[in-house]
Write an enzyme that holds these catalytic residues in place. Structure first.
Site, PDB file in Angstrom:
ATOM      1  CD  GLU A 278      78.621   7.954 -16.910  1.00  0.00           C
ATOM      2  OE1 GLU A 278      78.494   7.072 -16.053  1.00  0.00           O
ATOM      3  OE2 GLU A 278      79.663   8.107 -17.574  1.00  0.00           O
ATOM      4  CD  GLU A 281      72.817   9.800 -13.965  1.00  0.00           C
ATOM      5  OE1 GLU A 281      73.341   8.904 -14.652  1.00  0.00           O
ATOM      6  OE2 GLU A 281      72.714   9.733 -12.723  1.00  0.00           O
ATOM      7  CB  CYS A 298      82.070   2.398 -15.964  1.00  0.00           C
ATOM      8  SG  CYS A 298      81.476   3.854 -16.696  1.00  0.00           S
ATOM      9  CB  SER A 318      76.347   7.853 -13.161  1.00  0.00           C
ATOM     10  OG  SER A 318      75.548   7.347 -14.206  1.00  0.00           O
ATOM     11  CE  LYS A 357      83.146  -3.944 -15.668  1.00  0.00           C
ATOM     12  NZ  LYS A 357      82.006  -3.016 -15.661  1.00  0.00           N
ATOM     13  CD  GLU A 360      79.178  -4.252 -13.295  1.00  0.00           C
ATOM     14  OE1 GLU A 360      78.921  -3.062 -13.225  1.00  0.00           O
ATOM     15  OE2 GLU A 360      79.900  -4.730 -14.200  1.00  0.00           O
ATOM     16  CD  GLU A 365      72.226  -4.209  -6.568  1.00  0.00           C
ATOM     17  OE1 GLU A 365      72.862  -5.178  -7.018  1.00  0.00           O
ATOM     18  OE2 GLU A 365      72.492  -3.674  -5.479  1.00  0.00           O
ATOM     19  CB  CYS A 502      89.836  -1.204 -18.285  1.00  0.00           C
ATOM     20  SG  CYS A 502      88.385  -0.496 -17.527  1.00  0.00           S
TER      21      CYS A 502
END
Ligand code: SF4
Ligand code: SF4
Length: 573
Positions: A278, A281, A298, A318, A357, A360, A365, A502
């Site tokens: 990251e 990037e 994230c 990102s 999560k 996710e 993907e 979190c």
């Protein structure tokens, strides 16, 4: 200060306090099912009624201001009868399955029934007939257990800015539901789980992967490995009788090994990997006039929110996968190669503070050659269940290390647990990349703490970098609208869906109080203070991973395994 007469004794209250706040501050607890500390009162449940001594009237203490000279009774026979009747009415239309319920012994309705001595069924009513909504990858809705307190509706709207759920119908037909009463998966729900955290009953719970994990742990043909997120080790102490915020990292490693996991990895390692990618990037976008501001990716709740509500900003996200997915991808490629195991024979479990999560982990993907990076996601709450299920006594365990490779971390990776942590970690590595030197002082106090929005400017070499950190999606929306309206002085934004990050995720233990949250945050910063490796680029196992496998950040292999893209998402609004 004001003087109030409560139960024939004088107490003091601050001007502007509600009666409920005044009572709580003076050590008198008043029951409520609808109130959420820090938010405006809704007055929906009426459980907080108190009696005005002079008039004999019952008034809701959550929405009445404390006044000078007020005389009130908090537990008069009239008050007690009113509260008990409300509880009995709620129980009359509530399933009688406490022993089988996931919130057994942690349910506010059950606790109230006990406190108000509900020992018999005085009120009988027809039980409503509802079906479970199992459509979401993360959240299960059971309307039969809903007490219509409205907490979830308010959090989803006011804190998350999503409004996926609301009251529908009228009178006795009123329920909490989605647009057109369809499954949650068709709604704008971003799977954050903040509604679960405030629901007093089991009307909202996470989609459990517990049974699947138990089954696969008993399957000799599978290598079952586990990763745990940075916040986990400071979030479960109070659940197992220890001091809130205590870091029990080594004990968790030992417990997971006892349970039978064959590879135990700290997701803080892949948080370091995320930082390597990251920050590269970010530097690339800044140097080559790429799309700015760059926004972190994230948090899967935030990513889905962006896909639904800010699709024009998707190019700003990102391209890095989250640490969970990076770890999953590396486990099924590099680790599989090192260990000489076929990727399809690995079952990869992750333990996360987060219900999103789970969503996710199932995104299309997040696969390589049709194989999922991550196979099952447990929340912190499910980890506690797992520890109890296997009869592990944490007090008797000696700390152990995670497995290598992929087990080592810097404290920068650990800071992903707190709002502002990803940003601080990325700045440390970006500074080294841009200037060739380490920062003189690593801490960036302006982006620490639980505030929903933090901004600062940083001088990195010749570059003045504007950074912003937001948590709680309603706060994110405000900032993003400024960006849409042309604001140019911010180059990098960290977004976390859950307020505070979190440590306060929707998969964390329910009923965590503010002090425990602060203790978790402090614990993470203490780790950073004490650790010798404070930057991701000095994690020697990360350096080895690049040397032996990935070659370099943003290289071909990294792109293949660690990066992804997102697209606009149609949902029912
Ligand atoms: S999970 Fe989050 S977005 Fe979904 S309904 Fe609950 S609070 Fe709203
Ligand atoms: S689902 Fe839970 S939080 Fe929402 S209204 Fe029903 S009982 Fe209250």
């Amino acid at each position: 200060m004001l003087n109030l007469e409560v139960n024939n004794q004088i107490i003091q209250a601050k001007k502007g306090d509600t009666i409920l706040e005044a009572l709580n501050k003076n050590g008198i607890n008043v029951p409520t099912l609808c109130h959420i500390k820090g938010m405006l009162p809704s007055g929906a449940c009426r459980l907080c009624v108190i009696e005005q001594k002079e008039t004999g009237k019952l008034i809701p203490s959550c929405s009445y201001p404390a006044e000078e000279g007020m005389q009130i009774l908090t537990n008069s026979p009239k008050v007690n009868e009113a509260r008990k009747t409300i509880i009995e009415l709620l129980l009359a239309d509530h399933p009688d399955d406490c022993l089988f319920c996931v919130r057994n012994k942690n349910c506010e309705l059950q606790t109230l029934a006990e406190s108000y001595h509900v020992r018999e069924r005085r009120i009988r009513g027809k039980k409503s007939d509802y079906h479970l909504d199992l459509s979401s990858a993360s959240i299960v809705r059971d309307q039969a257990k809903c007490v219509l307190c409205g907490r979830c509706v308010r959090v989803c709207d006011e804190v998350m800015g999503v409004s996926a759920i609301d009251f529908v119908n009228r009178g006795s037909d009123v329920i909490v539901s989605t647009t057109f009463n369809k499954g949650l998966n068709t709604s704008s729900c971003v799977n954050c789980g903040q509604c679960i955290m405030v629901c007093p009953t089991a009307a909202l719970t996470e989609k459990s992967h517990f049974p699947e994990v138990i089954d696969v742990l008993a399957d000799p043909k599978k290598r079952v490995v586990v990763q745990y997120a940075p916040s986990i080790t400071v979030s479960i102490a109070e659940e197992v009788g220890m001091k809130p915020g205590k870091d029990i990292n080594g004990i968790i490693n030992a417990a997971l090994r006892k349970i039978g996991f064959e590879g135990i990895f700290d997701t803080s390692f892949s948080a370091d990997l995320t930082i390597m990618e990251e920050s590269a990037e970010l530097v690339d976008r800044v140097v080559n006039n790429g799309q700015l501001p760059m926004i972190t990716s994230c948090c899967p709740g935030w990513v889905k929110y962006a896909e639904e509500f800010f699709p024009d900003l998707i190019p700003n996200l990102s391209s890095c996968k989250s640490p969970q997915q990076m770890m999953g991808a590396i486990i099924k490629s590099y680790y599989a190669k090192v260990e000489k195991v076929k990727p399809e024979d690995i079952f990869s479990v992750s333990i996360m503070p987060c219900t999103a999560k789970k969503f996710e982990g199932q995104r299309e993907e997040m696969t390589q050659n049709g194989i999922s990076d991550v196979d099952a996601v447990l929340t912190t709450r499910e980890l506690v269940e797992l520890i109890k299920f296997y009869g592990i006594d944490l007090e008797k365990l000696e700390p152990e290390l995670a497995d290598s490779p992929l087990g080592m971390r810097s404290s920068a990776g650990k800071m992903f647990a707190n709002s502002g942590g990803v940003m601080e970690a990325a700045i440390r590595t970006a500074h080294k990349t841009i200037t060739g030197k380490e920062m003189v002082k690593f801490q960036v106090p302006a982006i620490r703490g639980t505030k929903g929005r933090k901004e600062t400017k940083l001088q990195i070499g010749d570059l003045e970098l504007g950074v912003a950190v937001v948590s709680g999606l309603a706060n994110a929306a405000e900032l993003l609208k400024e960006i849409q309206n042309g604001r140019k002085d911010i180059h990098f934004i960290e977004v976390m869906a859950c307020p505070g990050g979190c440590i306060a995720g929707g998969g964390q233990p329910i009923n965590t109080d503010e002090d425990a949250l602060k203790a978790r945050m402090r614990s993470i910063y203490k780790i950073d203070e004490n650790d010798s490796i404070k930057v991701s680029h000095k994690n020697t196992e990360i350096i080895e991973l690049y040397d032996n496998f990935l070659e370099k950040p943003l290289g071909h292999k990294s792109h293949e395994l660690l990066h992804t893209n997102y697209k606009e998402r149609d949902v029912l609004l």
